[in-house]
Enzyme design. Sequence first.
Site: not given
Ligand code: FE
Ligand code: ZN
Length: 241
Positions: A56, A58, A60-61, A114, A133, A171
Amino acid sequence: MSLKIDIVRCLSDNYAYIIYDTYSKNVGVVDPSEFDKINTFLEKKYNKLDFIINTHHHADHIGGNSELKKKFNSKIVAYSGDTYRINDVDIKVNNNEIFHFGKTKFKVLKIPGHTSGHISFYSSEEKVIFTGDTLFSFGCGRIFEGSYLEMFNSLKKIKSLPKDTKIYFGHEYTVNNINFCLSFDQKNIFLNKKLEEIKSNLKNNIFSTPSILEDELKGNLFLKANNPAEFKKYRELKDSF
Ligand code: FE
Ligand code: ZN
């Protein structure tokens, strides 16, 4: 079996996964949160990166996407509907399509909730799924763009996979997640044992990923929820846990 998986801890609590197909010698990374950690790992082990695979959009990915692509001339694989927010996608994938990673066939399963464009990569031969996530060990992602019903249905899809499927998630939230599940399920012997096992493993730098679907079905409240209303209740309570 032709897939090897290495786990790279990124940022504060993210997991990125380096995947290697022994047959084709393809190297990929699932959800590179950042450049440095992934680059250091790759320089030591493979010195190449053919595919960058995103669950996805985001930060942090996908945080390592552009620098890794630039250095290794990799191809970015992501959901076709998210190309407006994931840059430079080379291979656009859709629900139920097969992404061929050398000899390893990944089926793309769309699992919104999400985010609206969240996907997972599932290999039935290798018995692995990368859930980003959406599903965590004994937890699930927050609902940012979808509805509770969508997330419930996405988890239902994962629930229907073979019980020995390994879940590679995004995570390290597992201890907090188990504590939440235990607050409704104090007498769950399995969960109490898991909590102690995972706490001591983490102290020794043994990660809680991957988890096994069979274990999740025994203790993950979000998978145990029988209907969307029950799921919504747990998800709302977890938001402030
Ligand atoms: Fe994440
Ligand atoms: Zn995420």
